[in-house]
Design a protein around this motif. Structure first.
Motif, PDB file in Angstrom:
ATOM      1  N   LEU A  45       0.817  -1.209   0.000  1.00 21.83           N
ATOM      2  CA  LEU A  45       0.000   0.000   0.000  1.00 21.83           C
ATOM      3  C   LEU A  45       0.856   1.267   0.000  1.00 21.83           C
ATOM      4  O   LEU A  45       0.375   2.349  -0.364  1.00 21.83           O
ATOM      5  N   ASP A  46       2.143   1.123   0.360  1.00 22.01           N
ATOM      6  CA  ASP A  46       3.054   2.271   0.323  1.00 22.01           C
ATOM      7  C   ASP A  46       3.307   2.762  -1.099  1.00 22.01           C
ATOM      8  O   ASP A  46       3.805   3.884  -1.294  1.00 22.01           O
ATOM      9  N   LEU A  47       2.958   1.945  -2.086  1.00 22.81           N
ATOM     10  CA  LEU A  47       3.149   2.332  -3.485  1.00 22.81           C
ATOM     11  C   LEU A  47       1.926   3.051  -4.059  1.00 22.81           C
ATOM     12  O   LEU A  47       1.901   3.374  -5.254  1.00 22.81           O
ATOM     13  N   PHE A  48       0.933   3.301  -3.209  1.00 23.57           N
ATOM     14  CA  PHE A  48      -0.320   3.910  -3.662  1.00 23.57           C
ATOM     15  C   PHE A  48      -0.646   5.128  -2.802  1.00 23.57           C
ATOM     16  O   PHE A  48      -0.208   5.240  -1.653  1.00 23.57           O
ATOM     17  N   GLU A  49      -1.447   6.008  -3.377  1.00 20.62           N
ATOM     18  CA  GLU A  49      -1.870   7.217  -2.673  1.00 20.62           C
ATOM     19  C   GLU A  49      -3.397   7.258  -2.634  1.00 20.62           C
ATOM     20  O   GLU A  49      -4.051   7.064  -3.659  1.00 20.62           O
ATOM     21  N   PRO A  50      -3.982   7.510  -1.449  1.00 23.29           N
ATOM     22  CA  PRO A  50      -5.444   7.599  -1.390  1.00 23.29           C
ATOM     23  C   PRO A  50      -5.958   8.792  -2.185  1.00 23.29           C
ATOM     24  O   PRO A  50      -5.283   9.830  -2.291  1.00 23.29           O
ATOM     25  N   THR A  51      -7.148   8.640  -2.759  1.00 21.97           N
ATOM     26  CA  THR A  51      -7.776   9.725  -3.510  1.00 21.97           C
ATOM     27  C   THR A  51      -9.114  10.055  -2.868  1.00 21.97           C
ATOM     28  O   THR A  51      -9.560   9.381  -1.937  1.00 21.97           O
ATOM     29  N   ASP A  52      -9.766  11.086  -3.398  1.00 21.81           N
ATOM     30  CA  ASP A  52     -11.069  11.468  -2.847  1.00 21.81           C
ATOM     31  C   ASP A  52     -12.227  10.792  -3.582  1.00 21.81           C
ATOM     32  O   ASP A  52     -13.394  11.099  -3.324  1.00 21.81           O
ATOM     33  N   ARG A  53     -11.939   9.862  -4.476  1.00 22.12           N
ATOM     34  CA  ARG A  53     -12.998   9.176  -5.211  1.00 22.12           C
ATOM     35  C   ARG A  53     -13.787   8.248  -4.294  1.00 22.12           C
ATOM     36  O   ARG A  53     -13.210   7.510  -3.485  1.00 22.12           O
ATOM     37  N   ARG A  54     -15.110   8.295  -4.408  1.00 22.27           N
ATOM     38  CA  ARG A  54     -16.003   7.398  -3.689  1.00 22.27           C
ATOM     39  C   ARG A  54     -17.090   6.935  -4.660  1.00 22.27           C
ATOM     40  O   ARG A  54     -17.612   7.735  -5.433  1.00 22.27           O
ATOM     41  N   THR A  55     -17.402   5.656  -4.637  1.00 16.98           N
ATOM     42  CA  THR A  55     -18.488   5.135  -5.468  1.00 16.98           C
ATOM     43  C   THR A  55     -19.406   4.279  -4.615  1.00 16.98           C
ATOM     44  O   THR A  55     -18.997   3.720  -3.588  1.00 16.98           O
ATOM     45  N   GLY A  56     -20.653   4.188  -5.039  1.00 15.27           N
ATOM     46  CA  GLY A  56     -21.622   3.383  -4.312  1.00 15.27           C
ATOM     47  C   GLY A  56     -22.095   2.202  -5.129  1.00 15.27           C
ATOM     48  O   GLY A  56     -22.192   2.274  -6.355  1.00 15.27           O
ATOM     49  N   CYS A  57     -22.392   1.114  -4.449  1.00 19.79           N
ATOM     50  CA  CYS A  57     -22.914  -0.100  -5.078  1.00 19.79           C
ATOM     51  C   CYS A  57     -24.052  -0.621  -4.222  1.00 19.79           C
ATOM     52  O   CYS A  57     -23.892  -0.756  -3.003  1.00 19.79           O
ATOM     53  N   PRO A  58     -25.210  -0.928  -4.814  1.00 22.94           N
ATOM     54  CA  PRO A  58     -26.335  -1.407  -4.014  1.00 22.94           C
ATOM     55  C   PRO A  58     -26.119  -2.798  -3.434  1.00 22.94           C
ATOM     56  O   PRO A  58     -26.856  -3.220  -2.556  1.00 22.94           O
ATOM     57  N   TYR A  59     -25.103  -3.521  -3.924  1.00 18.56           N
ATOM     58  CA  TYR A  59     -24.818  -4.862  -3.425  1.00 18.56           C
ATOM     59  C   TYR A  59     -23.705  -4.877  -2.386  1.00 18.56           C
ATOM     60  O   TYR A  59     -23.642  -5.773  -1.551  1.00 18.56           O
ATOM     61  N   LYS A  60     -22.789  -3.871  -2.462  1.00 16.28           N
ATOM     62  CA  LYS A  60     -21.585  -3.931  -1.623  1.00 16.28           C
ATOM     63  C   LYS A  60     -21.419  -2.749  -0.682  1.00 16.28           C
ATOM     64  O   LYS A  60     -20.828  -2.900   0.377  1.00 16.28           O
ATOM     65  N   GLY A  61     -21.877  -1.571  -1.048  1.00 18.23           N
ATOM     66  CA  GLY A  61     -21.733  -0.413  -0.185  1.00 18.23           C
ATOM     67  C   GLY A  61     -20.951   0.702  -0.856  1.00 18.23           C
ATOM     68  O   GLY A  61     -20.989   0.862  -2.076  1.00 18.23           O
TER      69      GLY A  61
END
Length: 267
Positions: free
Chosen positions: A187-203
């Motif tokens: 995970l140190d090779l990645f940077e969090p972003t502000d993207r958020r998505t919704g799914c009616p099956y998963k959340g």
């Protein structure tokens, strides 16, 4: 052959729509106003649209809040006959509802779902559970199964994940997704972003972007911090888009699938 009440019966209209009666109690709310309250909705599948929408008997809709659309769209909702603007209090939502052509769905009104196309009503409920993004497809199944398969993930030649403790998520119509423990992902090779998505099956999912350079799509890694109960096994685990990484499972390199997400994955 007789059709029993427990059997599903998907029907086709001459215009190419598929539809099916639902026994779910569905309500739609705008602000504090209940616009739809129906125990006899129908699910409608439009051609080339992967998810259904609901249409409701006119008598179950607050038609006094609907006016013929001032600027109806073209080319949306296969064969839509009349579009309506919705006015609830001081707010007006353009093209929030429509009717379909033909006799099969005559007398029914369909609605956009908030967070699906960015318009429509604020909240939708099936029975007492709030449903997000779009109605759930009764012919779609989602299973999250813990596994001991050996899963490796590479991006641009770098191994970014290696685990024997994945959870495999099987979702009708999509490739198997491999959810991996955080301690087994770089995970140190990645940077969090502000993207958020919704799914009616998963959340609701949160995302990370690859920081190693190259032609790698953004938001390639995601996680459900608080998944819906049906897929609780993926809580806090991390998954990659199979479409854009190199996955090796039990020593076999998987082909990258082409899905409805492929066109949206951009560097």
């Amino acid at each position: 052959m007789p059709v029993f009440p427990t059997e599903r019966s998907v029907r086709t209209t001459p215009e190419g729509l598929l539809w099916e009666p639902s026994e779910r109690w569905v309500r739609g709310v705008k602000g504090e106003v209940t616009v739809v309250d129906s125990r006899q909705p129908v699910l409608v599948w439009e051609p080339e649209v992967p998810v259904p929408c609901y249409a409701f008997p006119r008598e179950d809709v607050r038609t006094d809040l609907l006016n013929p659309a001032a600027d109806p769209p073209t080319g949306e909702h296969r064969g839509a006959r009349i579009f309506y603007d919705l006015r609830s209090g001081p707010e007006q939502v353009a093209n929030a509802a429509w009717t379909y052509p033909g006799a099969d769905l005559a007398g029914h009104i369909a609605f956009e779902w908030f967070r699906r196309w960015g318009s429509g009503l604020d909240h939708w409920y099936e029975e007492e559970e709030e449903i997000f993004v779009h109605p759930r497809d009764p012919h779609k199944r989602v299973d999250a199964l813990p596994s001991s398969r050996h899963v490796q993930v590479e991006i641009a030649g770098t191994v970014v994940a290696d685990t024997h403790r994945p959870v495999l998520l099987f979702e009708t119509g999509l490739p198997t997704r491999y959810y991996l423990p955080r301690e087994d992902v770089r995970l140190d090779l990645f940077e969090p972003t502000d993207r958020r998505t919704g799914c009616p099956y998963k959340g609701t999912a949160e995302y990370w972007t690859w920081q190693g350079g190259g032609e790698v799509p953004r938001n390639i890694l995601w996680s459900y911090a608080e998944p819906l109960p049906a897929v609780a096994a993926v809580k806090g685990l991390l998954a990659f888009y199979n479409e854009a990484v190199d996955l090796t499972v039990d020593g076999v390199r998987l082909e990258r699938p082409v899905t409805l997400f492929s066109k949206t994955l951009r560097p």
